[in-house]
Design a protein around this motif. Structure first.
Motif, PDB file in Angstrom:
ATOM      1  N   ARG A  87       0.834  -1.211   0.000  1.00 27.36           N
ATOM      2  CA  ARG A  87       0.000   0.000   0.000  1.00 27.36           C
ATOM      3  C   ARG A  87       0.865   1.255   0.000  1.00 27.36           C
ATOM      4  NH1 ARG A  87      -0.206   2.709   5.035  1.00 27.36           N
ATOM      5  NH2 ARG A  87       0.399   1.385   6.775  1.00 27.36           N
ATOM      6  N   LYS A  88       2.063   1.176   0.600  1.00 27.50           N
ATOM      7  CA  LYS A  88       2.908   2.367   0.624  1.00 27.50           C
ATOM      8  C   LYS A  88       3.506   2.645  -0.750  1.00 27.50           C
ATOM      9  CE  LYS A  88       3.896   2.599   5.501  1.00 27.50           C
ATOM     10  NZ  LYS A  88       4.892   2.727   6.557  1.00 27.50           N
ATOM     11  N   ARG A  91       0.808   4.498  -2.362  1.00 28.57           N
ATOM     12  CA  ARG A  91       0.825   5.886  -1.867  1.00 28.57           C
ATOM     13  C   ARG A  91       1.895   6.697  -2.586  1.00 28.57           C
ATOM     14  NH1 ARG A  91       3.762   6.554   3.701  1.00 28.57           N
ATOM     15  NH2 ARG A  91       5.428   6.002   2.291  1.00 28.57           N
ATOM     16  N   TRP A 248      -6.658   0.507  -1.597  1.00 26.69           N
ATOM     17  CA  TRP A 248      -6.001   1.734  -1.133  1.00 26.69           C
ATOM     18  C   TRP A 248      -6.140   2.839  -2.161  1.00 26.69           C
ATOM     19  CZ3 TRP A 248      -4.946   2.331   3.736  1.00 26.69           C
ATOM     20  CH2 TRP A 248      -4.791   1.181   4.530  1.00 26.69           C
ATOM     21  N   SER A 251      -9.842   4.125  -2.018  1.00 24.09           N
ATOM     22  CA  SER A 251     -10.216   4.993  -0.900  1.00 24.09           C
ATOM     23  C   SER A 251      -9.374   6.266  -0.850  1.00 24.09           C
ATOM     24  CB  SER A 251     -10.055   4.227   0.415  1.00 24.09           C
ATOM     25  OG  SER A 251      -8.691   3.925   0.630  1.00 24.09           O
ATOM     26  N   HIS A 252      -8.322   6.343  -1.677  1.00 24.42           N
ATOM     27  CA  HIS A 252      -7.388   7.475  -1.608  1.00 24.42           C
ATOM     28  C   HIS A 252      -8.071   8.771  -2.053  1.00 24.42           C
ATOM     29  CE1 HIS A 252      -3.789   9.794  -1.784  1.00 24.42           C
ATOM     30  NE2 HIS A 252      -2.984   8.756  -1.696  1.00 24.42           N
ATOM     31  N   ASP A 253      -8.024   9.785  -1.205  1.00 22.39           N
ATOM     32  CA  ASP A 253      -8.701  11.046  -1.512  1.00 22.39           C
ATOM     33  C   ASP A 253      -8.042  11.810  -2.661  1.00 22.39           C
ATOM     34  OD1 ASP A 253     -10.631  10.726   0.343  1.00 22.39           O
ATOM     35  OD2 ASP A 253      -9.753  12.036   1.860  1.00 22.39           O
ATOM     36  N   ASP A 254      -6.793  11.472  -2.976  1.00 24.50           N
ATOM     37  CA  ASP A 254      -6.093  12.233  -4.013  1.00 24.50           C
ATOM     38  C   ASP A 254      -6.098  11.500  -5.358  1.00 24.50           C
ATOM     39  OD1 ASP A 254      -4.921  14.599  -4.648  1.00 24.50           O
ATOM     40  OD2 ASP A 254      -2.865  13.943  -4.255  1.00 24.50           O
ATOM     41  N   ASN A 256      -8.533  10.655  -8.554  1.00 22.79           N
ATOM     42  CA  ASN A 256      -9.769  11.236  -9.067  1.00 22.79           C
ATOM     43  C   ASN A 256     -10.663  10.244  -9.806  1.00 22.79           C
ATOM     44  OD1 ASN A 256      -7.444  13.585  -9.587  1.00 22.79           O
ATOM     45  ND2 ASN A 256      -9.228  14.179  -8.399  1.00 22.79           N
ATOM     46  N   SER A 279     -15.110   9.145  -1.970  1.00 18.49           N
ATOM     47  CA  SER A 279     -14.475  10.398  -2.378  1.00 18.49           C
ATOM     48  C   SER A 279     -14.970  10.826  -3.764  1.00 18.49           C
ATOM     49  CB  SER A 279     -12.960  10.254  -2.346  1.00 18.49           C
ATOM     50  OG  SER A 279     -12.569   9.082  -3.018  1.00 18.49           O
TER      51      SER A 279
END
Lengths: 316, 316
Positions: A87-88, A91, A248, A251-254, A256, A279
């Protein structure tokens, strides 16, 4: 004296490596005992008996670099070691994609088309490498053609998908397509499928984080991208298990938008779609099993575009 | 400098010679040692509940700063509102320590912050260069205090300090401290312009001897701002100063601290150098603007379990 003759003979040596070695050896032998220089041992030609195999580790592709997984994990795919993304890594890939996005979207459409075309050229040059890792030759051809087809759309999509709108008032009203932003992509296993989800997303100015289930072909594609003019971070490729990393991205807010073309498990796809709603992401989820050899149409591109409409007063 | 020294300070007021001999009598800083120590402490891993506590503490230590020529009353009002409720979506998120603005903006911020417990800091004394006559600097300070600032960030005259006129700098700090009245005085050393760690140590002692309540690294207006080794040297100075005089002085690194990871490194540095007494917003501050958003994003990640995006937080 023998030294200078040897260096001269090397300088004037013909381009063929074999001959150059032969010349060097003969001059060294000549120089040998007289100048006190030990004779150079004969060079063993490269071949199976004395040589260790150089095996390739398939790493991730994030921000234009090839890092190992942050977790240090690898997994075996057909006897090759491939990085198992965590997951990192997802990220970090989103950070790289976000950083690259404004500049890529701000490049002229013509320039993006040129960059994509260059990628197609490099794909063609590595044809044999894809075949060697198990992609059928016809599929590689189709993938190159698909890439060229999308490259052509870079400066045409705005004309087909946008334009002037007739309005009842003294306004010049125009709609223009704009990229959605950072797109998380779960890619299909086939190479043509992989190309068919990456190219339409990036041609319009999006940047992507791709979860690729087939590491070898995906990372060779990453090598193609790294050696073409594609800016680092526009395409980021993570290999491993999409079921682990996709939530991940969902659910990531960044992030789109989310392209779920490669998700084979309907329960997982439904789950990801629900998470993505948190989101308000755009979600692309084609019905059934997509046929990548068919004409894709414009939908793969238009589903990752936003429409900006401008009202411009006139006639005052 | 050892923490166990308890000898009383010599009388330094009114004697340029005594002050000079005292400052030059301070032991030199081991450059390699201090950098290695700061780097080693920067590798600590702080996770889960400890990380959550560290993030909340770091938020409470932030001096939310805007020092631009383009600051408007609207921007300062928005920033002050953000200082009170950094994350409007989460009532458990603590307010920051203070808002830091130019003197002209103090009345605007005071309107929002009065009676809330969030301090109002103002830079004064011809910030950021400090190149102005003393009476201008004092008037600047008095105006800011009269307008409602309860903390004053002054800059020292680096020109005078580097020229060796320590008594000049000393008297200036004493005069500004007097002009502050009940307001706290933070003395900006501008370590990026002091060239050596020895100078940082001398400037720290000079400021503390002259009555500073806080010593602050930088204005944020020169390329080299707060660094871990510089902060380490300053923390050692406040520790040794308290050991010799019994008076505790705060430390404020400012400029260039942008990520939660950086902020946590500073917290580790405090804990390992001066201990718990300084792990408090009254004794340690971060001068920052973009740091707060990163802290909030990390905080959101910990509370919601998914990655946060910058789109969900205000820019100012």
């Amino acid at each position: 004296m023998p030294e200078s003759s040897s260096s001269r003979s090397r300088k004037s040596a013909p381009t063929s490596a074999g001959k150059a070695v032969a010349v060097r050896r003969s001059s060294a032998v000549r120089a040998g005992t007289t100048a006190g220089v030990p004779a150079v041992a004969p060079v063993t030609p490269p071949g199976p008996p004395g040589r260790l195999a150089v095996r390739k580790t398939y790493k991730l592709f994030i921000g234009g670099a090839f890092p190992r997984s942050e977790s240090g994990r690898t997994y075996l795919v057909d006897g090759d070691n491939a990085a198992l993304a965590s997951r990192k890594d997802a990220r970090d890939a989103v950070v790289a994609a976000r950083k690259a996005q404004p500049k890529w979207a701000g490049a002229t459409a013509y320039n993006r088309g040129q960059v994509l075309y260059r990628v197609a050229e490099m794909l063609e040059a590595r044809h044999a490498e894809f075949v060697a890792c198990g992609v059928p030759a016809a599929e590689v051809d189709a993938a190159v053609d698909r890439w060229v087809w999308y490259a052509g759309w870079a400066d045409k999509i705005a004309q087909v998908h946008g334009g002037a709108n007739p309005v009842a008032g003294p306004f010049f009203n125009i709609s223009a397509p704009e990229p959605t932003g950072v797109v998380g992509v779960v890619a299909p296993a086939s190479f043509l499928g992989l190309v068919s989800v990456i190219a339409p997303a990036i041609v319009t100015g999006n940047t992507v984080v791709v979860l690729a289930p087939a590491p070898q072909a995906a990372i060779i594609l990453a090598e193609v991208l790294a050696t073409s003019d594609m800016p680092g971070g526009v395409v980021n490729i993570l290999t491993g298990h999409p079921a682990e990393t996709a939530p991940w991205l969902a659910s990531h807010d960044d992030v789109n938008a989310l392209d779920l073309t490669g998700v084979t498990d309907p329960a997982l796809a439904a789950d990801l779609e629900r998470t993505a709603a948190g989101s308000l992401k755009r979600v692309v989820r084609p019905a059934g099993d997509p046929d990548f050899t068919a004409d894709p149409g414009l939908t793969p591109m238009t589903s990752l575009l936003e429409t900006k409409t401008v009202w411009h007063p006139k006639g005052f | 400098m050892t923490a166990t020294t308890t000898s009383r300070l010599p009388d330094l007021s009114g004697s340029a010679f005594n002050l000079r001999s005292f400052l030059h009598g301070l032991p030199g800083v081991d450059k390699v040692g201090v950098e290695a120590r700061a780097a080693a402490l920067g590798t600590r891993s702080v996770k889960t509940s400890a990380k959550a506590a560290a993030i909340d503490l770091a938020i409470r230590m932030v001096d939310l700063t805007t020092l631009e020529g383009a600051d408007t009353p609207g921007k300062v009002r928005a920033l002050s509102a953000k200082a009170l409720r950094p994350d409007p979506a989460d009532p458990t998120c603590p307010p920051v320590a203070a808002v830091c603005v130019y003197p002209a903006m103090v009345p605007v911020a005071a309107e929002v912050l009065r009676g809330t417990g969030v301090h109002l800091a103002s830079v004064a004394t011809a910030f950021p260069s400090g190149q102005a006559p003393l009476d201008v600097k004092l008037a600047d300070t008095r105006d800011a205090v009269a307008a409602g600032a309860d903390e004053i960030d002054m800059v020292i005259s680096r020109g005078a300090f580097l020229a060796g006129r320590y008594d000049h700098v000393y008297e200036e700090i004493v005069a500004v401290k007097e002009a502050c009245g009940s307001a706290h005085l933070k003395v900006i050393l501008e370590t990026g312009e002091l060239e050596t760690y020895d100078n940082v140590r001398r400037a720290s002692w000079l400021a503390m001897l002259a009555g500073a309540d806080f010593i602050k690294t930088s204005t944020g207006k020169v390329p080299v701002a707060a660094t871990l080794p510089v902060t380490l040297v300053m923390l050692e100075a406040v520790r040794d100063f308290r050991a010799r005089t019994g008076r505790q002085v705060g430390v404020k690194p400012a400029g260039g601290i942008r990520t939660t990871k950086d902020a946590i490194k500073y917290l580790v540095l405090i804990n390992e150098t001066v201990g718990d007494d300084w792990l408090d917003p009254d004794w340690f501050r971060f001068g920052a603007s973009s740091l707060l958003n990163d802290l909030l994003m990390q905080r959101t990640k910990l509370t919601t379990g998914h990655y946060a995006g910058p789109d969900y937080f205000t820019l100012d």
